[in-house]
Design a protein around this motif. Structure first.
Motif, short mmCIF file in Angstrom:
data_model
loop_
_atom_site.label_atom_id
_atom_site.label_comp_id
_atom_site.label_asym_id
_atom_site.label_seq_id
_atom_site.Cartn_x
_atom_site.Cartn_y
_atom_site.Cartn_z
N LEU A 1 -8.67 35.46 19.04
CA LEU A 1 -8.21 34.01 18.48
C LEU A 1 -9.36 33.72 17.88
O LEU A 1 -10.27 33.22 18.23
N VAL A 2 -9.02 33.36 16.54
CA VAL A 2 -10.14 33.06 15.70
C VAL A 2 -10.29 31.39 15.86
O VAL A 2 -9.22 30.60 15.73
N GLN A 3 -11.39 30.88 15.81
CA GLN A 3 -11.53 29.35 15.70
C GLN A 3 -12.63 29.10 14.42
O GLN A 3 -12.67 30.07 13.50
N THR A 4 -13.11 27.76 14.38
CA THR A 4 -14.09 27.23 13.45
C THR A 4 -15.17 26.72 14.41
O THR A 4 -14.72 26.24 15.61
N PRO A 5 -16.31 26.37 13.88
CA PRO A 5 -16.99 26.64 12.58
C PRO A 5 -17.29 28.08 12.34
O PRO A 5 -17.92 28.65 12.95
N GLN A 6 -16.61 28.48 11.20
CA GLN A 6 -17.10 29.82 10.56
C GLN A 6 -18.37 29.63 9.79
O GLN A 6 -18.28 28.58 8.90
N PRO B 1 -16.61 32.23 15.18
CA PRO B 1 -16.09 32.07 16.71
C PRO B 1 -14.91 32.57 16.98
O PRO B 1 -13.94 32.11 16.53
N VAL B 2 -14.60 33.22 18.18
CA VAL B 2 -13.56 33.96 18.76
C VAL B 2 -13.39 33.73 20.12
O VAL B 2 -14.28 33.66 20.95
N THR B 3 -11.97 33.59 20.81
CA THR B 3 -11.88 33.46 21.83
C THR B 3 -10.83 34.82 22.51
O THR B 3 -10.21 35.26 21.66
N ASP B 4 -10.86 35.22 23.81
CA ASP B 4 -10.08 36.35 24.20
C ASP B 4 -8.50 35.72 24.10
O ASP B 4 -8.31 34.66 24.33
N CYS B 5 -7.60 36.70 23.86
CA CYS B 5 -6.15 36.52 24.18
C CYS B 5 -5.80 36.77 25.60
O CYS B 5 -5.98 37.90 26.13
N ARG B 6 -5.19 35.77 26.24
CA ARG B 6 -4.56 35.98 27.42
C ARG B 6 -3.31 36.40 27.57
O ARG B 6 -2.84 36.80 28.76
N ASP B 7 -2.40 36.40 26.52
CA ASP B 7 -0.97 36.55 26.64
C ASP B 7 -0.73 37.89 26.17
O ASP B 7 -1.66 38.71 25.62
N LYS C 1 -18.54 42.30 5.58
CA LYS C 1 -18.28 42.45 6.88
C LYS C 1 -18.61 41.13 7.70
O LYS C 1 -19.54 40.41 7.16
N VAL C 2 -17.88 40.67 8.89
CA VAL C 2 -18.10 39.29 9.37
C VAL C 2 -18.59 39.74 10.76
O VAL C 2 -17.90 40.69 11.43
N THR C 3 -19.45 39.01 11.38
CA THR C 3 -19.61 39.09 12.80
C THR C 3 -19.03 37.92 13.64
O THR C 3 -18.98 36.86 13.35
N LEU C 4 -18.42 38.49 14.78
CA LEU C 4 -17.81 37.84 15.50
C LEU C 4 -18.84 36.91 16.75
O LEU C 4 -19.68 38.06 17.25
N VAL C 5 -18.59 35.76 17.19
CA VAL C 5 -19.33 35.26 18.23
C VAL C 5 -18.42 34.64 19.21
O VAL C 5 -17.22 34.45 18.92
N GLU C 6 -19.13 34.39 20.59
CA GLU C 6 -18.10 33.91 21.42
C GLU C 6 -17.68 32.34 21.12
O GLU C 6 -18.64 31.65 20.88
N GLY C 7 -16.47 31.78 21.08
CA GLY C 7 -15.96 30.38 20.79
C GLY C 7 -15.87 30.09 21.99
O GLY C 7 -16.72 30.44 23.13
N GLU C 8 -14.86 28.81 22.34
CA GLU C 8 -14.74 27.98 23.43
C GLU C 8 -13.46 27.58 23.65
O GLU C 8 -12.77 27.41 22.71
N GLU C 9 -13.10 27.80 24.93
CA GLU C 9 -11.59 27.66 25.01
C GLU C 9 -11.29 26.07 24.92
O GLU C 9 -10.25 25.68 24.46
N ARG C 10 -12.11 25.23 25.05
CA ARG C 10 -11.78 23.84 24.62
C ARG C 10 -12.01 23.53 23.28
O ARG C 10 -11.45 22.28 23.09
N GLU D 1 6.38 46.18 18.69
CA GLU D 1 5.89 46.85 19.71
C GLU D 1 4.67 46.21 20.23
O GLU D 1 3.95 45.36 19.55
N ALA D 2 4.27 46.65 21.54
CA ALA D 2 3.21 45.96 22.23
C ALA D 2 1.96 46.37 21.66
O ALA D 2 1.84 47.61 21.41
N ILE D 3 1.05 45.52 21.53
CA ILE D 3 -0.46 46.10 21.29
C ILE D 3 -1.34 45.49 22.25
O ILE D 3 -1.13 44.56 23.00
N GLU D 4 -2.42 46.44 22.46
CA GLU D 4 -3.37 45.88 23.72
C GLU D 4 -4.17 44.55 23.29
O GLU D 4 -4.67 44.43 22.27
N ARG D 5 -3.91 43.75 24.18
CA ARG D 5 -4.58 42.39 23.97
C ARG D 5 -5.86 42.19 24.15
O ARG D 5 -6.54 41.26 23.72
N ASP D 6 -6.43 43.27 24.64
CA ASP D 6 -7.95 43.34 25.03
C ASP D 6 -8.66 43.56 23.59
O ASP D 6 -9.71 43.26 23.16
N ARG D 7 -7.71 44.05 22.45
CA ARG D 7 -8.30 44.31 21.18
C ARG D 7 -7.84 43.15 20.33
O ARG D 7 -8.21 43.01 19.21
#
Length: 222
Positions: free
Chosen positions: A156-161, A130-136, A194-203, A147-153
């Motif tokens: 942020l990684v969470q659990t449960p993995q 589970p991952v969420t988008d980076c807002r900063d 390889k691992v698969t990313l899924v939508e995490g939760e902000e909370r 150097e700056a990198i594109e935040r869209d790429r």
């Protein structure tokens, strides 16, 4: 398929300015650890919990289990010197083909929907992170400065993995520990998969500081 949740509770109270480890701090009258275990037990009737604790906190963990849960669905094992070794100790108790969730004990606000989403993805792909988008705005350090990198790429990684046991167990028991192993995904990738990313939760926050407890207090009943 058989289901296990390996809940890693190795935290201390240092950053919380507390003598009580984070997982045992009270949140609306119940330990943080209670909410984490409860979320998994409610998600699936057939799930088994493996609770990984520092040896000095096993008695406190057992008290939480005795007070709130059916002890037949939960077993405790001792943690190791790093997260990798703690998870490894928990995985040693899994002897059958299964789906395995590995979760931080202090991420106590995860939902049933997130647990199910990870399970469904892992059934299909073998893994679910589970991952969420980076807002900063994000910058990466280098020998020449930064150097700056594109935040869209950036995610942020969470659990449960979540992984099929045929993927997770061989990865943990056939390669040596490295400092870069900050989570289960990095171990599996080092094993060549390889691992698969899924939508995490902000909370689904990780409680590490006093402000996190205040935030969790506000969210716990929402």
């Amino acid at each position: 398929m058989k289901k296990y949740a390996v809940i890693v509770a190795g935290g201390s109270g240092v950053r919380m300015n507390s003598k009580v480890p984070k997982q045992f701090l009270l949140l609306k009258g119940k330990p943080v650890l209670y909410y984490t275990i409860d979320a998994f037990l409610k998600a699936y009737e057939d799930i088994q919990i493996i609770l990984v604790l520092p040896e000095e906190h096993v008695a406190a963990g057992q008290e939480v289990i005795d007070a709130f849960f059916d002890y037949t669905r939960i077993q405790i094992t001792i943690g190791g010197r790093t997260r990798f070794h703690s998870v490894q100790n928990g995985l040693q108790l899994i002897t059958e083909e299964s789906m395995v969730f590995v979760h931080d004990a202090v991420r106590c606000l995860l939902s049933t929907e997130l647990i199910h989403r990870c399970y469904d993805a892992a059934i299909e792909f073998g893994s679910a992170i589970p991952v969420t988008d980076c807002r900063d705005s994000v910058r990466i350090l280098s020998n020449d400065g930064n150097e700056a990198i594109e935040r869209d790429r950036v995610k942020l990684v969470q659990t449960p993995q979540t992984f099929h046991s045929k993927i997770l167990l061989p990865a943990f028991f056939n390669i040596d520990y490295k400092d870069k192993f900050t989570d289960e995904a990095t171990v599996v990738e080092a094993f060549g998969l390889k691992v698969t990313l899924v939508e995490g939760e902000e909370r689904n926050i990780k409680i590490t500081q006093p402000l996190d407890m205040e935030f969790a207090e506000r969210l716990i009943n929402i």
